[in-house]
Scaffold this motif. Structure first.
Motif, PDB file in Angstrom:
ATOM      1  N   GLU A 160       3.598   6.400   6.935  1.00 26.25           N
ATOM      2  CA  GLU A 160       4.630   5.950   7.856  1.00 26.25           C
ATOM      3  C   GLU A 160       5.913   6.769   7.717  1.00 26.25           C
ATOM      4  O   GLU A 160       6.543   7.131   8.721  1.00 26.25           O
ATOM      5  CB  GLU A 160       4.930   4.473   7.590  1.00 26.25           C
ATOM      6  N   THR A 161       6.287   7.081   6.468  1.00 24.73           N
ATOM      7  CA  THR A 161       7.573   7.757   6.230  1.00 24.73           C
ATOM      8  C   THR A 161       7.436   9.267   6.078  1.00 24.73           C
ATOM      9  O   THR A 161       8.432   9.985   6.105  1.00 24.73           O
ATOM     10  CB  THR A 161       8.221   7.199   4.967  1.00 24.73           C
ATOM     11  N   LEU A 162       6.179   9.742   5.889  1.00 30.04           N
ATOM     12  CA  LEU A 162       5.904  11.161   5.633  1.00 30.04           C
ATOM     13  C   LEU A 162       6.554  11.635   4.330  1.00 30.04           C
ATOM     14  O   LEU A 162       6.797  12.820   4.136  1.00 30.04           O
ATOM     15  CB  LEU A 162       6.387  12.040   6.798  1.00 30.04           C
ATOM     16  N   LYS A 163       6.802  10.678   3.433  1.00 28.95           N
ATOM     17  CA  LYS A 163       7.436  10.987   2.151  1.00 28.95           C
ATOM     18  C   LYS A 163       6.643  10.359   1.010  1.00 28.95           C
ATOM     19  O   LYS A 163       5.826   9.468   1.231  1.00 28.95           O
ATOM     20  CB  LYS A 163       8.877  10.445   2.123  1.00 28.95           C
ATOM     21  N   PRO A 164       6.880  10.834  -0.208  1.00 24.54           N
ATOM     22  CA  PRO A 164       6.225  10.201  -1.373  1.00 24.54           C
ATOM     23  C   PRO A 164       6.637   8.737  -1.493  1.00 24.54           C
ATOM     24  O   PRO A 164       7.722   8.345  -1.060  1.00 24.54           O
ATOM     25  CB  PRO A 164       6.740  11.017  -2.565  1.00 24.54           C
ATOM     26  N   SER A 165       5.778   7.936  -2.075  1.00 22.96           N
ATOM     27  CA  SER A 165       6.085   6.522  -2.260  1.00 22.96           C
ATOM     28  C   SER A 165       5.606   6.082  -3.639  1.00 22.96           C
ATOM     29  O   SER A 165       4.769   6.732  -4.259  1.00 22.96           O
ATOM     30  CB  SER A 165       5.418   5.669  -1.177  1.00 22.96           C
ATOM     31  N   LYS A 166       6.148   4.960  -4.091  1.00 22.90           N
ATOM     32  CA  LYS A 166       5.812   4.466  -5.418  1.00 22.90           C
ATOM     33  C   LYS A 166       5.802   2.946  -5.412  1.00 22.90           C
ATOM     34  O   LYS A 166       6.624   2.306  -4.759  1.00 22.90           O
ATOM     35  CB  LYS A 166       6.825   4.982  -6.447  1.00 22.90           C
ATOM     36  N   THR A 167       4.852   2.346  -6.167  1.00 18.13           N
ATOM     37  CA  THR A 167       4.771   0.901  -6.263  1.00 18.13           C
ATOM     38  C   THR A 167       4.048   0.530  -7.556  1.00 18.13           C
ATOM     39  O   THR A 167       3.628   1.398  -8.319  1.00 18.13           O
ATOM     40  CB  THR A 167       4.029   0.310  -5.049  1.00 18.13           C
TER      41      THR A 167
ATOM     42  N   CYS B 247       0.836  -1.201   0.000  1.00 14.85           N
ATOM     43  CA  CYS B 247       0.000   0.000   0.000  1.00 14.85           C
ATOM     44  C   CYS B 247       0.874   1.255   0.000  1.00 14.85           C
ATOM     45  O   CYS B 247       1.581   1.526   0.981  1.00 14.85           O
ATOM     46  CB  CYS B 247      -0.913   0.000   1.227  1.00 14.85           C
ATOM     47  N   PRO B 248       0.851   2.056  -1.076  1.00 19.17           N
ATOM     48  CA  PRO B 248       1.667   3.267  -1.114  1.00 19.17           C
ATOM     49  C   PRO B 248       1.185   4.319  -0.121  1.00 19.17           C
ATOM     50  O   PRO B 248       1.979   5.097   0.401  1.00 19.17           O
ATOM     51  CB  PRO B 248       1.517   3.750  -2.565  1.00 19.17           C
ATOM     52  N   LEU B 249      -0.135   4.351   0.167  1.00 15.15           N
ATOM     53  CA  LEU B 249      -0.666   5.308   1.142  1.00 15.15           C
ATOM     54  C   LEU B 249      -0.108   5.011   2.530  1.00 15.15           C
ATOM     55  O   LEU B 249       0.354   5.917   3.232  1.00 15.15           O
ATOM     56  CB  LEU B 249      -2.192   5.247   1.158  1.00 15.15           C
ATOM     57  N   ALA B 250      -0.119   3.732   2.910  1.00 11.78           N
ATOM     58  CA  ALA B 250       0.408   3.359   4.232  1.00 11.78           C
ATOM     59  C   ALA B 250       1.889   3.699   4.340  1.00 11.78           C
ATOM     60  O   ALA B 250       2.350   4.169   5.384  1.00 11.78           O
ATOM     61  CB  ALA B 250       0.185   1.866   4.472  1.00 11.78           C
ATOM     62  N   HIS B 251       2.619   3.516   3.246  1.00 15.59           N
ATOM     63  CA  HIS B 251       4.053   3.814   3.267  1.00 15.59           C
ATOM     64  C   HIS B 251       4.284   5.321   3.420  1.00 15.59           C
ATOM     65  O   HIS B 251       5.180   5.753   4.157  1.00 15.59           O
ATOM     66  CB  HIS B 251       4.704   3.304   1.980  1.00 15.59           C
TER      67      HIS B 251
ATOM     68  N   SER C  27       1.480   1.758 -12.434  1.00 18.45           N
ATOM     69  CA  SER C  27       2.548   2.327 -11.621  1.00 18.45           C
ATOM     70  C   SER C  27       1.917   3.430 -10.772  1.00 18.45           C
ATOM     71  O   SER C  27       1.352   4.394 -11.308  1.00 18.45           O
ATOM     72  CB  SER C  27       3.650   2.898 -12.515  1.00 18.45           C
ATOM     73  N   ILE C  28       1.981   3.293  -9.454  1.00 24.09           N
ATOM     74  CA  ILE C  28       1.259   4.184  -8.548  1.00 24.09           C
ATOM     75  C   ILE C  28       2.242   5.029  -7.733  1.00 24.09           C
ATOM     76  O   ILE C  28       3.167   4.502  -7.126  1.00 24.09           O
ATOM     77  CB  ILE C  28       0.356   3.380  -7.589  1.00 24.09           C
ATOM     78  N   SER C  29       2.011   6.340  -7.736  1.00 31.33           N
ATOM     79  CA  SER C  29       2.819   7.259  -6.927  1.00 31.33           C
ATOM     80  C   SER C  29       1.905   8.014  -5.970  1.00 31.33           C
ATOM     81  O   SER C  29       0.830   8.476  -6.365  1.00 31.33           O
ATOM     82  CB  SER C  29       3.574   8.249  -7.820  1.00 31.33           C
ATOM     83  N   CYS C  30       2.330   8.127  -4.719  1.00 33.48           N
ATOM     84  CA  CYS C  30       1.572   8.852  -3.700  1.00 33.48           C
ATOM     85  C   CYS C  30       2.379  10.058  -3.221  1.00 33.48           C
ATOM     86  O   CYS C  30       3.553   9.928  -2.862  1.00 33.48           O
ATOM     87  CB  CYS C  30       1.266   7.944  -2.503  1.00 33.48           C
ATOM     88  N   TYR C  31       1.737  11.236  -3.213  1.00 36.72           N
ATOM     89  CA  TYR C  31       2.368  12.465  -2.739  1.00 36.72           C
ATOM     90  C   TYR C  31       1.567  12.987  -1.549  1.00 36.72           C
ATOM     91  O   TYR C  31       0.367  13.272  -1.684  1.00 36.72           O
ATOM     92  CB  TYR C  31       2.413  13.513  -3.847  1.00 36.72           C
ATOM     93  N   PRO C  32       2.185  13.091  -0.384  1.00 41.78           N
ATOM     94  CA  PRO C  32       1.460  13.520   0.825  1.00 41.78           C
ATOM     95  C   PRO C  32       0.913  14.948   0.703  1.00 41.78           C
ATOM     96  O   PRO C  32       1.548  15.822   0.125  1.00 41.78           O
ATOM     97  CB  PRO C  32       2.520  13.429   1.923  1.00 41.78           C
ATOM     98  N   ILE C  33      -0.274  15.149   1.271  1.00 41.76           N
ATOM     99  CA  ILE C  33      -0.871  16.486   1.410  1.00 41.76           C
ATOM    100  C   ILE C  33      -0.741  16.869   2.882  1.00 41.76           C
ATOM    101  O   ILE C  33      -1.252  16.168   3.762  1.00 41.76           O
ATOM    102  CB  ILE C  33      -2.352  16.483   0.993  1.00 41.76           C
TER     103      ILE C  33
END
Length: 481
Positions: A197-204, A190-194, A219-225
């Motif tokens: 947890e890290t307070l940083k963008p994630s990709k999977t 889960c990129p959202l959970a990552h 290809s999924i990228s998550c950018y925190p708001i």
């Protein structure tokens, strides 16, 4: 969070972007231009970048080996250059075209000019909706920390076959994966959970299901708001990489076919002569043996099995000898009619009805008649064998002028192919029949590929199967040209 940006095109737009980034403060993502490329070293943006000590080059290909670039902005206005960048860039690097950059500049221009806060908010919302629903072709979701979707763009809704009210407020894993718990594990991290947890963008990378249940690779990228230093949700951007995955699989398939072809040719030649000797010797011995002698039946078995082995060897040689097609101008409807004539006795023997449904506007095209007919016969015989008595097989043709592609369908009402076998049926030596060699469909796949075409299959257990051959209409190409 800083994002390193490289610009392709060092003209006035590049100069504008350099000045814009230099003059403004960014809250969430702070872009930093680290490189500029242009074939004209006198371009105004190129000159300024050089004066600032940035990396400059007359060839944007120099960007692809760098590890410090996270975003490439194409400002030349040349779609071919943008597509070339998409094909060569690293997977983790994003790219936007000049149209997207212009839209961002328009957002900034409107924000500066509008004094009224309410009007600015309204226009920003409008542009946001245009951006995520019309300009950005990727799938976009806004997800809160409880996994609920707070916004989703039209592109993703259309692919999922949903209306907005069927997605907003629902869990993301419920909508995209049809699960009742969040994604987890090595195959679906889960990129959202990552990000939480890290307070940083994630990709999977994930596998989604479309409205028809087909697998789509994303290809999924998550950018925190963030608000006041805390994450309130993420912007999830998903890129459909299904075509890239299929292209890689096709390349691997072709390499595998070539290797197996070479190996098959060597094996076939080595064992063909001994098989002939075994079969001939057993037949000669059988002629000198009394039919009532138990050995007579054993010799009969040896002859039959040797003949079966020789048929397998012949299939191996056919597979290995996939030569360049000798193309002539022909109407594929005639090839279909010839195929029906050749297989109708087999269909009648199995009590299966076989018919055609041919398009009248089918154009002439250049193909190797013998090779194409071989594929039609192979698929038709497979369909007949898979269909119970009383069932039917249909061979149809259709021309689609908008794509310049001829579609040939061979469909049946037979037993169907299981989902786990669909991805294997074109593999050499894969077969579900006791007497099959597993080379027929591999040969068919190779012939269609050599003609610049594609072959696909759709099937459902108990409902039947449909193979679709797609061949391009290319005028003036003959004799393997």
């Amino acid at each position: 969070m800083q994002m390193n940006v490289a610009i392709v095109g060092g003209g006035s737009k590049c100069l504008y972007l350099l000045n814009f980034i230099e003059q403004h403060t960014f809250q969430i993502i702070a872009p930093k231009i680290v490189a500029v490329a242009d074939i004209n070293p006198d371009a105004v943006g190129f000159v300024k970048a050089k004066s600032q000590g940035l990396f400059v080059s007359e060839d944007y290909n120099d960007f692809f080996d760098r590890d410090d670039i996270e975003l490439i902005v194409e400002l030349t206005g040349n779609l071919d250059i943008y597509n070339d960048i998409l094909g060569k860039k690293k997977k983790e690097v994003r790219a936007i075209a000049h149209t997207t950059a212009i839209l961002f500049w328009e957002i900034a221009r409107i924000a500066r000019k509008e004094a009224d806060a309410q009007l600015k908010l309204h226009e920003a919302k409008t542009i946001y909706e245009v951006m995520i629903n019309e300009l950005i072709e990727e799938d976009v979701m806004i997800i809160d920390t409880n996994y609920r979707i707070t916004d989703i763009n039209d592109t993703m809704l259309n692919k999922l076959g949903l209306k907005r009210n069927e997605a907003i407020g629902h869990f993301c894993y419920e909508i995209t994966h049809h699960r009742d718990i969040p994604c987890s594990g090595e195959n679906h991290p889960c990129p959202l959970a990552h990000s939480l947890e890290t307070l940083k963008p994630s990709k999977t990378t994930h596998i989604h299901l479309d409205k028809n249940g087909k697998e789509l690779y994303y290809s999924i990228s998550c950018y925190p708001i963030k608000e006041k230093g805390e994450i309130t949700g993420v912007i999830e951007i998903s890129s459909d990489i299904t075509k890239d995955i299929k292209r890689q699989k096709n390349m691997m398939q072709q390499e595998k076919l070539m290797s197996i072809g070479r190996l098959s040719a060597g094996i076939a030649h080595e064992i063909n002569n001994p098989l002939t000797t075994i079969m001939t010797s057993s037949m000669l011995l059988q002629e000198d043996t009394d039919p009532d002698d138990p050995i007579y039946e054993e010799l009969e078995t040896i002859s039959k099995e040797a003949l079966r082995c020789r048929n397998i060897v012949k299939s191996l040689l056919d597979f290995a000898r996939q030569s360049e097609p000798l193309k002539i101008s022909i109407n594929l409807n005639q090839v279909i009619m010839d195929t029906l004539f050749l297989v109708q006795k087999q269909a009648g023997f199995n009590d299966v009805k076989i018919r055609s449904n041919l398009s009248e506007n089918l154009p002439m095209t250049y193909v190797d008649k013998d090779q194409i007919q071989q594929t039609f016969i192979n698929l038709a015989l497979n369909a007949i064998e898979a269909t119970d008595a009383g069932g039917s097989v249909v061979l149809s043709s259709q021309f689609k002028p908008e794509t310049g592609i001829i579609h040939i369908d061979i469909s049946d009402t037979g037993c169907g192919i299981s989902k786990e076998n669909l991805d294997k049926i074109f593999d050499p030596f894969f077969t579900t029949r006791e007497t099959g060699t597993g080379l027929g469909l591999a040969i068919t796949h190779g012939i269609i590929e050599q003609h610049g075409g594609k072959i696909s299959v759709e099937s459902a257990i108990g409902k039947g199967t449909r193979f679709t051959i797609m061949l391009p209409v290319k005028q003036g190409e003959k004799n393997g040209a």
